[in-house]
Design an enzyme around this catalytic site. Structure first.
Site, PDB file in Angstrom:
ATOM      1  N   GLU A 159      75.809  20.704  -3.045  1.00  0.00           N
ATOM      2  CA  GLU A 159      76.131  19.855  -4.190  1.00  0.00           C
ATOM      3  C   GLU A 159      75.765  20.617  -5.460  1.00  0.00           C
ATOM      4  O   GLU A 159      75.480  21.812  -5.406  1.00  0.00           O
ATOM      5  CB  GLU A 159      75.435  18.493  -4.088  1.00  0.00           C
ATOM      6  CG  GLU A 159      74.007  18.529  -3.563  1.00  0.00           C
ATOM      7  CD  GLU A 159      72.979  19.020  -4.552  1.00  0.00           C
ATOM      8  OE1 GLU A 159      72.442  18.212  -5.324  1.00  0.00           O
ATOM      9  OE2 GLU A 159      72.690  20.222  -4.529  1.00  0.00           O
ATOM     10  N   GLU A 210      72.802  23.148  -5.878  1.00  0.00           N
ATOM     11  CA  GLU A 210      72.883  24.422  -5.168  1.00  0.00           C
ATOM     12  C   GLU A 210      72.248  24.491  -3.796  1.00  0.00           C
ATOM     13  O   GLU A 210      72.623  25.359  -3.006  1.00  0.00           O
ATOM     14  CB  GLU A 210      72.264  25.578  -6.008  1.00  0.00           C
ATOM     15  CG  GLU A 210      72.726  25.660  -7.433  1.00  0.00           C
ATOM     16  CD  GLU A 210      74.184  26.041  -7.570  1.00  0.00           C
ATOM     17  OE1 GLU A 210      74.759  26.602  -6.634  1.00  0.00           O
ATOM     18  OE2 GLU A 210      74.754  25.761  -8.628  1.00  0.00           O
ATOM     19  N   TRP A 228      61.821  33.494 -13.874  1.00  0.00           N
ATOM     20  CA  TRP A 228      60.944  33.476 -12.718  1.00  0.00           C
ATOM     21  C   TRP A 228      61.282  34.568 -11.710  1.00  0.00           C
ATOM     22  O   TRP A 228      61.458  35.723 -12.084  1.00  0.00           O
ATOM     23  CB  TRP A 228      60.967  32.077 -12.099  1.00  0.00           C
ATOM     24  CG  TRP A 228      60.580  31.014 -13.069  1.00  0.00           C
ATOM     25  CD1 TRP A 228      59.530  31.032 -13.928  1.00  0.00           C
ATOM     26  CD2 TRP A 228      61.281  29.783 -13.313  1.00  0.00           C
ATOM     27  NE1 TRP A 228      59.516  29.867 -14.686  1.00  0.00           N
ATOM     28  CE2 TRP A 228      60.566  29.087 -14.330  1.00  0.00           C
ATOM     29  CE3 TRP A 228      62.416  29.177 -12.778  1.00  0.00           C
ATOM     30  CZ2 TRP A 228      60.965  27.853 -14.812  1.00  0.00           C
ATOM     31  CZ3 TRP A 228      62.812  27.938 -13.251  1.00  0.00           C
ATOM     32  CH2 TRP A 228      62.086  27.288 -14.253  1.00  0.00           C
TER      33      TRP A 228
END
Length: 597
Positions: A347, A350, A230
């Site tokens: 966490e 990310e 992406w």
């Protein structure tokens, strides 16, 4: 038959960088990934029309975008398959209008060159050329093919890195090079074990893919994926160096290393631990969010689970030498001294700070494992155990809600921003979610780290409640989403994820096969081996024709997410061995003894 002698030249050492003409990578759903076992520092990937990115001189450096066979100026569509079940040799069957071709790919174990053997058939005479696009600089077509059209042809072309490399590689018979290439992987697999529970072909491929993700110049540096999904492929502001997947993440490296220990490649895990400790940040001891394969930090957020990773891995390897223990002590001290620990700046997914059940599980287990190493060395470990015990007792109070919108209650949340799970504190999920959301409405399968790492029992009431809630909210098509309203994926009509504020276009995170592996590990501990075995089959069902396992799937097929994802292959390997053993192979016995005995 015409014999083709095709040479594609890429003189990396002398080619100038032309930023204005920089090209973007091909879609991230790679159909194959190969390199020689040892030997030359060059890796290839395969796309839907031929060779996609080739990496050289290391796995953080994509040097080419694509190299394709063109017939009358047009590419064909390829189906990729392993040409040898026990090596990273791949075959592509290309088809076009009135023609077909078979290409077989290897790298020269003695040289920095990728070789492709070509066999071509056509209904009428057609002209063949090779289209070659470097990653930087202008697109070029190098062709020493017959200029006259042909109906049948056979030959080999090479992509070289260095003067004269391709011609030297082509001076050998392709079959001899391919045999040498295959022998390296055969010998590697012959030195390993294979579980009874796994599909043989996919298991062997998974282990080879994991081994291939380790850089050859920087031992222990294993990248997350040789792909650029992406916006990480096309948005240079977001990803100046073509994205984070071709980087080393301590979390992913830990999962791959535990899988390789189970498979019998302990040396891989030893090198991984050495790499983690080499990139440990001084003087405080935390691990960077990610690094290039040479150890240079790239993203700089703090994830406490990644700092705990070497503590866990060192325990599995029983590494108690003084140098290792001194380095681990810095990481353990960082966990104790971090502001409001075990609150974490990020966490494991990310993009959120807070108190995370998964992060707390990693930190608690890591401290207990490190304390065990200290105690067996005759050192006092009381302060590490005291912190671990306190956090183990408090994890529910920080992260399990009694007032959330789902039932049964209480259940664990993805994160709490304030350590107050019964309050309706709101936050934005990121990834193009336009509105804030009550923290009590966001759940995540990652809470199962509490069970897998021995911090909580599989039959703990809050664990069982959360399993039910997560299944109701996140399970779809037999797999699981990462968390409520995950936006890391394509748009509704299939366009790629990107950061598009201030007017976000909603994107949708799809289903993650690796979460099926984590569920299988939990089900083994819950006494449901049949369901755990089904999870292994569900992961296997997501493999593409080249046996690459993806990051995300939709309608049973991989999306254009990172493929192959090392973490997914590692989860397949680890669950297979866990099924054979009857319990998760990576569960630290010392943590289980402390909290569950």
């Amino acid at each position: 038959m015409r014999i083709l002698a095709l040479v594609v030249l890429l003189l990396v050492a002398v080619t100038p960088v032309v930023h204005a003409a920089e090209v973007v990578p091909l879609p991230a759903d790679k159909q194959g990934f190969g390199t020689a076992r040892g030997g030359s520092p060059v890796w290839f990937t395969l796309g839907h029309q031929g060779l996609s990115e080739i990496f050289h001189p290391d796995l953080s450096t994509p040097a080419t975008r694509e190299t394709r066979l063109l017939v009358n100026g047009k590419p064909g569509q390829a189906r990729t398959e392993p040409a040898d079940d026990r090596s990273l040799t791949f075959r592509q069957r290309l088809r076009g209008d009135g023609w077909h071709a078979v290409l077989t790919y290897v790298t020269d174990p003695q040289r920095a060159a990728v070789l492709a053997n070509v066999e071509f058939w056509a209904q009428r005479p057609m002209k063949l050329t090779i289209d070659h696009v470097p990653m930087k600089g202008t697109s070029t077509v190098e062709s020493t093919l017959p200029t006259e059209p042909v109906r049948h042809a056979r030959g080999t072309f090479a992509v070289e890195f260095g003067d004269g490399v391709a011609r030297a590689a082509l001076g050998r018979d392709f079959r001899a090079v391919a045999r040498e290439y295959a022998r390296g992987w055969h010998a590697y697999l012959d030195g390993l074990k294979r579980p009874r529970s796994a599909d043989r072909r996919l298991y062997d491929m998974s282990v080879m893919v994991l081994a291939a993700t380790e850089d050859k110049t920087n031992p222990g540096a294993s990248i997350a994926s040789p792909s650029f999904p992406w916006a990480f492929g096309f948005d240079r502001e977001l990803a100046p160096e073509l994205g984070p997947y071709a980087l080393v993440w301590p979390r992913d490296l830990y999962h791959v290393s535990t899988a390789m220990i189970a498979a019998g490649d302990r040396g891989f895990a030893e090198r991984s631990l050495d790499f983690m400790l080499r990139v440990q940040q001084q003087p405080d001891g935390h691990l960077p969010q990610n690094t290039r394969v040479d150890g240079t930090p790239v993203w700089l957020k703090v994830q406490l689970d990644q700092t705990a990773a070497p503590l866990l891995l060192a325990w599995h390897l029983d590494r108690r030498d003084q140098s290792t223990v001194d380095s681990l002590r810095r990481s353990a001290d960082y966990l104790l001294s971090y502001p409001n620990s075990p609150f974490s700046e990020q966490e494991r997914w990310e993009n959120q700070s807070g108190y995370s059940p998964a992060t707390i599980a990693s930190v608690v287990a890591g401290l207990v494992c490190f304390a065990d190493l200290l105690q067996r060395n005759g050192e006092n470990a009381d302060r590490y155990l005291a912190a671990a015990d306190a956090w183990q007792r408090q994890v529910e109070g920080w992260t399990a809600t009694n007032t959330g919108p789902y039932a049964p209650k209480p259940y664990y949340l993805r994160v709490t921003k304030d350590g107050k799970p019964d309050q309706g504190t709101k936050y934005n999920l990121g990834d193009n979610n336009p509105t804030d959301i009550d923290q009590r409405a966001v759940v995540d399968p990652s809470f199962l780290e509490l069970v897998r790492l021995g911090v909580k029992r599989a039959d703990d009431p809050v664990i069982r409640n959360t399993v039910a809630v997560v299944d109701a909210q996140l399970k779809e098509q037999g797999y699981w989403h990462r968390f409520t309203q995950d936006g890391y994926g394509e748009t509704a009509d299939g366009r790629p994820w990107g950061i598009n504020w201030p007017e976000p276009t909603r994107t949708y995170g799809r289903l993650w096969p690796l979460l099926s592996g984590e569920r299988g590990e939990y089900e083994l501990l819950a006494g449901d081996k049949a369901s755990a075995a089904q999870r292994l089959r569900e992961i296997a069902a997501t493999a593409n024709s080249g046996l690459m396992l993806p990051e995300q799937v939709w309608n049973g097929r991989g999306t254009q997410s990172a493929t192959p994802l090392a973490w997914t292959h590692a989860q397949y390997v680890r669950l297979a061995w866990s099924l054979d053993r009857g319990e998760p192979v990576e569960r630290p016995a010392v943590v289980v003894k402390r909290y569950l005995s």
